[in-house]
Design an enzyme around this catalytic site. Structure first.
Site, mmCIF file in Angstrom:
data_model
loop_
_atom_site.group_PDB
_atom_site.id
_atom_site.type_symbol
_atom_site.label_atom_id
_atom_site.label_comp_id
_atom_site.label_asym_id
_atom_site.label_seq_id
_atom_site.Cartn_x
_atom_site.Cartn_y
_atom_site.Cartn_z
ATOM 1 C CD1 TRP A 153 0.835 -0.318 3.038
ATOM 2 C CD2 TRP A 153 -0.756 1.152 3.574
ATOM 3 N NE1 TRP A 153 1.109 0.152 4.304
ATOM 4 C CE2 TRP A 153 0.139 1.061 4.660
ATOM 5 C CE3 TRP A 153 -1.847 2.016 3.687
ATOM 6 C CZ2 TRP A 153 -0.009 1.797 5.838
ATOM 7 C CZ3 TRP A 153 -1.994 2.746 4.858
ATOM 8 C CH2 TRP A 153 -1.087 2.639 5.914
ATOM 9 C CG ASP A 154 4.888 0.725 1.382
ATOM 10 O OD1 ASP A 154 3.984 0.002 1.816
ATOM 11 O OD2 ASP A 154 6.041 0.730 1.849
ATOM 12 C CD GLU A 160 2.689 -4.513 8.680
ATOM 13 O OE1 GLU A 160 3.879 -4.693 8.977
ATOM 14 O OE2 GLU A 160 2.246 -4.643 7.522
ATOM 15 C CE LYS A 185 6.242 -2.206 11.392
ATOM 16 N NZ LYS A 185 6.033 -3.340 10.489
ATOM 17 C CD GLN A 186 2.650 0.810 9.909
ATOM 18 O OE1 GLN A 186 3.062 -0.294 10.218
ATOM 19 N NE2 GLN A 186 2.638 1.247 8.660
HETATM 20 C C1 BGC Z 1 4.963 -1.570 7.369
HETATM 21 C C2 BGC Z 1 3.931 -1.618 6.260
HETATM 22 C C3 BGC Z 1 4.618 -1.381 4.932
HETATM 23 C C4 BGC Z 1 5.761 -2.355 4.751
HETATM 24 C C5 BGC Z 1 6.554 -2.073 3.490
HETATM 25 C C6 BGC Z 1 6.055 -2.576 7.073
HETATM 26 O O1 BGC Z 1 7.045 -2.508 8.051
HETATM 27 O O2 BGC Z 1 4.375 -1.864 8.606
HETATM 28 O O3 BGC Z 1 2.937 -0.644 6.478
HETATM 29 O O4 BGC Z 1 3.694 -1.519 3.919
HETATM 30 O O5 BGC Z 1 6.655 -2.263 5.828
HETATM 31 O O6 BGC Z 1 7.131 -0.809 3.550
#
Ligand code: BGC
Length: 780
Positions: free
Chosen positions: A356-357, A499, A613-614
């Protein structure tokens, strides 16, 4: 050690440099100084080899699956950068002798990597080296490399070995059959590699042209062909003051190239084309090829985006240019069958897979700056409908369920199943994202909405966009779970953007985004029914959307949307997040590297705590704000205040969203502070964080902060809004963006801003509830 203020004069704030070479930190410069053109990416490994270097040449779209237990990845194709010099028989290496001068830098404006060294060998031979390299933006198949060696001391014998090395693997996985190797006319080296499973042919060619003191020199090299490798060895003598210039011209072609699309592919035709282009480019030489490449950067990038920033914080200017540089080298503008990997083409991290980045963090830059490229990226997802439909079917759902990680469009889900070590059990941790991180399907629908709103591109919608929206909405309506007690639909057992929370119910982000996806499909369907029945019936042949409408409408009406708490206004991230235990996160938030939490806890334990985490709920607010939903300042403030202290920003995707929300709530200091942290993710003092490759989404995020945050240029309910919030540290900001096929210049100062429709075309935008329409410059 990196140096960010090396450039001066016309190169001021255009140069990312490494002033001290250390074999402990090879990965940092290899990644952040990497070169590319969207077709291929070349990691900036030095010509001479060092232990722990990571030599990578990756060509977009050439995915191969090494074995059934693994997932497809971008194979590491044959290397052409390794060149070993011997001076009177001694190997040139910065680990020996004395390095009197060392500088390596990437010139962002010209997209050229340069390394200058004065070296005294252990035997007291004095030489200076200047290495130059580019991956052409003008001819996507071309890599130019030039080395100038000047003998500063007494006469020396110098020899160098150079060629094509196909012995590289992806951490042990060899993706290629041993292929044919050939040297034509003692000069043109040709290697053919074919991937073991996807059967992609890759032709790599290289040629050397030598000059001594500006005079062309023809000497016969010693030639060798070995297993997966071929080299030429040149020996010559340099007198004091002599300078040897080697131009190494290389070309890369694959059977996935556009040339062969729809045409009957023939390896021999490709070899002919590649060889004749190699001959032409080697004849032209480094300088002429480089000039064409430089011109392409000037016209296609720097002049087109016309980005200007006046600030005393010169690192900010460098970082913004760094982001534009990497966004350009990562994006496969040449092909709509290819996406952007999470580490772009700068390393093997995440195997070249798209997440989704792209849609949420990278694509918006292109939607506003280069919509043709944005369209191409969305078409990649359109082609990916095959894999997405298959994934839905495999899981007993309808419509299209996009893979969490994507490779070639037809590959479907490619997320690996096993990951890092669990520090408690010692087993590998299971990666659940490929099974239950499902929001990507709605994220792609959102990106289509954003693109359509900004461009008004009906042709795209008719051919691709509506189908994506309809198929993704059908997935959601089949995915929901009925809760008989609440008489509502729920989405259970998922992972949201955060995550660190797995198998959770009703992740607010997922539910709202699914709801948005459903609403969009209904709105588009009803509008087509009223205005374009012919198109709708065509779409019905492919999607049967009208038949699904009742289901979609019920799903939309009855889907549970976690509401903000009446008092605190906090939106629960999921059903249980707010009930979980809290710990003091300062130790981890202030740590030098990310993921420190896992030195103390395993994922199951983190799952039970209020640790994100984010950005999760905050991404929701930021995205919903661009739709018809009004996300009030109070709502943003309350959720920012709640979630920011609980977020470790262990994902590089996180800071940009927090910075934009901070900007929205008019906390300029905080917004700037978060932006300053975000620009340090790849640049900045951490010498290890970029080892597996650059952070593509974070680089996109830098521009999201500038565009959506500081400049306040955004889609709001399909319309353009402009509402700048310039940081105190910045004096002026300006650039040219695209809105509905028109180029618009914006110039922002501390006290006002001016929107100028270039070519005098009419533009309409809103600022703080007021609508402005004009075909001339408007200053507010
Ligand atoms: C993040 C995801 C991201 C992926 C690739 C993961 O560490 O939690 O949101 O899509 O890295 O960058």
């Amino acid at each position: 050690m990196m140096k960010y203020d090396y450039g001066n004069g016309e190169n001021e704030n255009w140069i990312v440099a490494e002033e001290v070479f250390s074999t402990k930190h090879l990965g940092k410069a290899e990644s952040i100084l990497s070169l590319g053109n969207g077709y291929m990416g070349l990691r900036s490994v030095t010509e001479e080899s060092y232990l722990n270097e990571q030599r990578n040449l990756l060509v977009n779209g050439t995915f191969n699956n090494f074995s059934e237990e693994e997932v497809p990845e971008l194979p590491n194709i044959a290397d052409i950068t390794n060149i070993d010099f011997k001076i009177d028989g001694e190997r040139f290496s910065l680990e020996f002798g004395e390095t009197k001068k060392y500088i390596r830098y990437l010139n962002l404006k010209e997209a050229e990597l340069v390394r200058e060294i004065d070296w005294v060998s252990p035997d007291q031979k004095q030489l200076s080296f200047k290495f130059r390299r580019f991956v052409s933006l003008e001819d996507l198949h071309l890599i130019g490399l030039q080395i100038e060696v000047t003998n500063k001391g007494e006469q020396v014998d110098i020899s160098f070995e150079s060629g094509i090395d196909a012995q590289l693997t992806n951490t042990g996985s060899q993706h290629f059959h041993e292929g044919e190797k050939r040297i034509y006319d003692k000069k043109f080296l040709e290697s053919i590699q074919t991937t073991t499973e996807s059967n992609i042919d890759i032709v790599v060619l290289t040629a050397h042209d030598l000059k001594v003191n500006n005079e062309s020199l023809f000497i016969e090299p010693k030639m060798e062909i070995a297993r997966r490798k071929m080299t030429v060895n040149y020996d010559l003598t340099l007198n004091q003051g002599d300078s040897l210039v080697i131009d190494k011209t290389s070309m890369v072609y694959t059977s996935r190239d556009n040339e062969w699309e729809g045409e009957s592919y023939s390896l021999s035709e490709m070899r002919k084309l590649a060889l004749s282009n190699l001959k032409a480019n080697s004849e032209k030489g480094y300088d002429a090829n480089f000039n064409e490449h430089k011109k392409a950067w000037e016209t296609k990038v720097w002049n087109a985006y016309n980005f200007r920033l006046k600030t005393d914080q010169s690192f900010d200017l460098l970082a913004s240019r760094f982001a534009i540089y990497h966004l350009t080298v990562m994006v496969p503008a040449h092909s709509d069958k290819m996406g952007i990997g999470a580490k772009a083409l700068s390393g093997e991290g995440y195997r070249g897979h798209s997440f989704w980045d792209t849609e949420i963090f990278i694509l918006p830059f292109f939607t506003f700056f280069n919509p043709e490229i944005a369209k191409s990226l969305l078409k990649y997802r359109y082609h990916g409908l095959i894999g997405a439909k298959q994934k839905a079917l495999d899981n007993d759902y309808q419509g299209a369920m996009y893979p969490w990680e994507a490779a070639y469009p037809s590959d479907g889900e490619v997320t690996p199943v096993w990951g890092a070590v669990d520090i408690v059990t010692g087993e590998q941790t299971k990666i659940w994202s490929g099974f239950i991180e499902q929001h990507i399907t709605a994220d792609i629908a959102f990106a289509v909405y954003q693109y359509y709103s900004a461009t008004g591109d009906e042709a795209f919608m008719n051919q691709y966009g509506y189908e994506i929206i309809f198929e993704t909405a059908k997935f959601w309506s089949s995915r929901l779970e009925w809760n008989d007690e609440k008489k509502l639909y729920e989405i259970n057992g998922v992972i949201g953007p955060d995550e660190y929370k797995e198998h959770i119910n009703n992740n607010a982000f997922t539910n709202y985004m699914a709801h948005f996806n459903l609403s969009l499909a209904i709105e588009y369907h009803d509008s087509l029914q009223a205005n374009n029945e012919d198109l709708l019936s065509e779409l019905n042949e492919r999607t049967s959307i009208t038949a699904a409408m009742d289901d979609l409408k019920t799903a939309k009406e009855k889907l549970y949307l976690p509401k903000p708490d009446k008092e605190s206004l906090v939106i629960p991230q999921d059903d249980t997040y707010l009930l979980k235990k809290e710990i003091d996160l300062s130790k981890y938030k202030n740590a030098d590297t990310v993921g420190k939490l896992f030195d103390d806890y395993n994922l199951d334990q983190v799952n039970q705590m209020q640790i994100s985490k984010q950005a999760d709920v905050l991404v929701l607010l930021y995205l919903m704000d661009q739709t018809h939903h009004e996300m009030s300042k109070e709502l943003k403030q309350a959720n920012f205040d709640y979630y920011e202290p609980r977020t470790t920003h262990d994902s590089s995707l996180s800071l940009s969203t927090h910075a934009i929300i901070a900007s929205d709530i008019k906390n300029k200091t905080l917004a700037y502070d978060l932006y300053s942290k975000a620009i340090q993710i790849d640049l900045g003092p951490n010498m290890l964080s970029s080892d597996p490759g650059v952070h593509a989404a974070s680089i996109g995020g830098i521009w999201q902060i500038i565009l959506f945050g500081f400049a306040g240029v955004r889609v709001k309910n399909t319309k353009l809004t402009v509402n700048p919030s310039l940081p105190e540290e910045w004096n002026e900001l300006g650039f040219v963006f695209q809105w509905k096929n028109k180029a618009v210049q914006i110039d922002i100062t501390k006290s006002e801003f001016t929107v100028t429709p270039l070519d005098n075309q009419q533009i309409t935008f809103e600022c703080e509830g007021k609508t402005y329409t004009s075909n001339e410059a408007i200053t507010i």
